[in-house]
Design an enzyme around this catalytic site. Structure first.
Site, PDB file in Angstrom:
ATOM      1  N   ASP A  39       9.780   9.981  -6.979  1.00 34.56           N
ATOM      2  CA  ASP A  39      10.543   9.820  -5.733  1.00 34.56           C
ATOM      3  C   ASP A  39       9.568   9.656  -4.557  1.00 34.56           C
ATOM      4  O   ASP A  39       9.798  10.164  -3.462  1.00 34.56           O
ATOM      5  CB  ASP A  39      11.495  10.997  -5.498  1.00 34.56           C
ATOM      6  CG  ASP A  39      12.548  10.664  -4.451  1.00 34.56           C
ATOM      7  OD1 ASP A  39      12.652   9.485  -4.052  1.00 34.56           O
ATOM      8  OD2 ASP A  39      13.253  11.590  -4.001  1.00 34.56           O
ATOM      9  N   HIS A  94      15.873  12.614  -9.573  1.00 34.04           N
ATOM     10  CA  HIS A  94      15.251  13.831  -9.004  1.00 34.04           C
ATOM     11  C   HIS A  94      16.059  15.109  -9.149  1.00 34.04           C
ATOM     12  O   HIS A  94      16.466  15.715  -8.166  1.00 34.04           O
ATOM     13  CB  HIS A  94      14.882  13.613  -7.533  1.00 34.04           C
ATOM     14  CG  HIS A  94      15.900  12.875  -6.709  1.00 34.04           C
ATOM     15  ND1 HIS A  94      17.228  13.195  -6.700  1.00 34.04           N
ATOM     16  CD2 HIS A  94      15.755  11.830  -5.862  1.00 34.04           C
ATOM     17  CE1 HIS A  94      17.867  12.379  -5.887  1.00 34.04           C
ATOM     18  NE2 HIS A  94      17.006  11.534  -5.373  1.00 34.04           N
ATOM     19  N   ARG A 105       8.971   0.995   0.806  1.00 37.06           N
ATOM     20  CA  ARG A 105       9.241   0.745   2.238  1.00 37.06           C
ATOM     21  C   ARG A 105       9.174  -0.704   2.707  1.00 37.06           C
ATOM     22  O   ARG A 105       9.412  -0.967   3.883  1.00 37.06           O
ATOM     23  CB  ARG A 105       8.285   1.565   3.120  1.00 37.06           C
ATOM     24  CG  ARG A 105       8.244   3.055   2.828  1.00 37.06           C
ATOM     25  CD  ARG A 105       9.586   3.686   2.996  1.00 37.06           C
ATOM     26  NE  ARG A 105       9.536   5.145   2.967  1.00 37.06           N
ATOM     27  CZ  ARG A 105      10.575   5.901   2.625  1.00 37.06           C
ATOM     28  NH1 ARG A 105      11.723   5.344   2.288  1.00 37.06           N
ATOM     29  NH2 ARG A 105      10.484   7.204   2.631  1.00 37.06           N
TER      30      ARG A 105
HETATM   31  O1  DOR Z   1      13.620  12.811   0.173  1.00 32.49           O
HETATM   32  C1  DOR Z   1      14.074  11.690   0.012  1.00 32.49           C
HETATM   33  N1  DOR Z   1      13.476  10.603   0.539  1.00 32.49           N
HETATM   34  N2  DOR Z   1      15.184  11.554  -0.686  1.00 32.49           N
HETATM   35  C2  DOR Z   1      15.836  10.394  -0.745  1.00 32.49           C
HETATM   36  O2  DOR Z   1      16.903  10.362  -1.309  1.00 32.49           O
HETATM   37  C3  DOR Z   1      15.309   9.186  -0.067  1.00 32.49           C
HETATM   38  C4  DOR Z   1      13.862   9.308   0.171  1.00 32.49           C
HETATM   39  C5  DOR Z   1      13.368   8.309   1.209  1.00 32.49           C
HETATM   40  O3  DOR Z   1      13.618   7.117   1.040  1.00 32.49           O
HETATM   41  O4  DOR Z   1      12.744   8.730   2.189  1.00 32.49           O
HETATM   42 ZN    ZN Z   2      14.485   8.431  -3.929  1.00 32.87          ZN
END
Ligand code: DOR
Ligand code: ZN
Length: 413
Positions: free
Chosen positions: A308, A235, A55
């Site tokens: 992920d 994923h 982030r």
């Molecule tokens: O669930 C998810 N969150 N899938 C994604 O492809 C992106 C990720 C996010 O960055 O929040």
């Molecule tokens: Zn991702």
């Protein structure tokens, strides 16, 4: 005295580390400044998670590199590959270099970054980065572990322009750049969404169905084959998608894939219990899918366990209509205990060390003499319940709250 898991197998041994370097593995008689009793524990080298969202920059209210690195280390992971859907997105050399500089400030942690491509300008930049002999780009390129392609939108809206997909596969094939793809088909998803009349959260798994993932994987494999590119499917969530990858592997194609712990242990049955804490892309599937994915890890069809890790604040998760809540769950600290509860340490070593490091060229140190590997000591004997209050992610919640697991990381040295 722990059971050391490394490329040479699994052996009970002492490890002597001096000034950050492993001096001996075997029977160590020397006295040291500190001795850690590890008998009954298993020892991994610092593990790798090839799919995280930290982030930073742009959404530090959700998480920072520092906070999530602390969470990863507490979970035995000392190396990550981070995704480009930040703000600004990692689609320019400047943005990539900015992330590299930020990551350098974090001690004892190895961060690599995926470059994002959504339009032709980004692709031109990527080619420049890869082919230029400009001295300054050498280090930048070294920290870039490949290209991330979103084949449909997810958090960050980074879906690639459809007509550019072939060009990216062609360029990556030629320049030997690893591609990691988020495989969901935008047309199937849009149709499923238009046909949906429900506002229930469980509709999330219906408007992003398993056959959408499968179709997208099928197309991506076709592209990889046509352009002689290596493709890593991110994923993986469905047995159906996994079947296509198994076939491609049988055909000798350079296709690899990963599974996230949430797709191993959560299903559509958990929406009632967890609400939007169970919402991610691709979504949770059925118990049969869970079981198939575990088997895929055991038989080697699935190469990597990657989390992920995608923190959002609890407020963001809980406000508004459930189907509008942000997708993504944290997982970097809970992955190892979740998979250790079912898998042999050797399979975890393969899928959280050897395979991700090989696929993305990460050159991570193993537990061998003269290496500077991190030593991860895991207590496998005590069962405990996962609790958000014990975890370090800034988001301060987990979809695995209360889950009974084995395998507590007791030290990382
Ligand atoms: O669930 C998810 N969150 N899938 C994604 O492809 C992106 C990720 C996010 O960055 O929040
Ligand atoms: Zn991702």
């Amino acid at each position: 005295g722990g059971t050391v898991i490394s490329a040479s197998g699994s052996t009970q041994a002492d490890i002597l580390k001096v000034d950050g370097v492993i001096k001996a593995i075997g029977k160590v008689e020397d006295t040291a400044d500190e001795t850690i009793e590890a008998e009954g524990h298993i020892i991994f080298p610092g593990l790798t998670d090839c799919h995280v969202h930290f982030r930073e920059p742009g959404a530090e209210h959700k998480a920072t590199m520092q906070s999530e690195a602390a969470s990863a280390i507490a979970g035995g992971i000392t190396c990550v590959c981070e995704m480009p859907n930040t703000d600004p997105p990692t689609v320019t050399i400047n943005a990539l270099q900015d992330k590299i500089l930020r990551a350098q400030k974090i001690d004892n942690f190895d961060m690599h970054f995926f470059f994002g491509v959504t339009n032709s300008m980004h692709l031109a930049t990527l080619k420049e980065l890869w082919t230029s002999d400009f001295e300054e780009y050498k280090h930048t390129k070294e920290r870039c572990c490949g290209v991330k392609l979103y084949l449909d939108h997810s958090t960050g809206d980074q879906k690639i322009e459809e007509e550019l997909i072939g060009d990216v596969f062609a360029a990556c094939g030629e320049l030997r750049i690893p591609i990691i793809a988020h495989c969901e088909d935008p047309v199937v998803n849009a149709r499923a969404k238009a046909a949906n009349g429900s506002e229930e959260l469980s509709a999330h798994s219906i408007i992003r169905p398993a056959h959408s993932e499968a179709l997208s994987i099928d197309k991506a494999i076709g592209q990889a084959k046509e352009h002689n590119a290596t493709l890593h499917v991110a994923h993986l969530s469905s047995a159906r998608g996994m079947g296509l990858i198994a076939e491609a592997k049988k055909d000798g194609l350079p296709i690899t894939c990963e599974v996230a712990p949430h797709h191993l242990v959560l299903t559509t049955l958990d929406y009632d219990r967890l609400g939007t804490l169970c919402k991610m892309n691709p979504p949770v599937r059925s118990l049969e899918d869970n079981e198939a994915l575990w088997q895929g890890l055991e038989d080697g069809t699935i190469d990597c366990i990657a989390t992920d890790h995608a923190p959002h604040t609890l407020e963001e998760k809980k406000e508004g209509a459930p189907l509008d809540a942000p997708s993504g769950v944290p997982g970097v600290e809970t992955a190892l205990p979740i998979v250790l509860t079912r898998l042999k340490p050797e399979i975890i070593y393969r899928s959280m060390f050897t395979n991700p490091n090989t696929i993305f060229g990460l050159e991570r140190p193993d537990l061998t003499e003269a290496s500077d590997a991190d030593i991860v000591i895991v207590d496998l004997t005590t069962e405990y319940a996962i609790k958000a209050e014990d975890l370090h992610s800034k988001c301060n919640w987990t979809p695995f709250e209360g889950m009974k697991v084995k395998g507590k990381v007791v030290r990382v040295v």
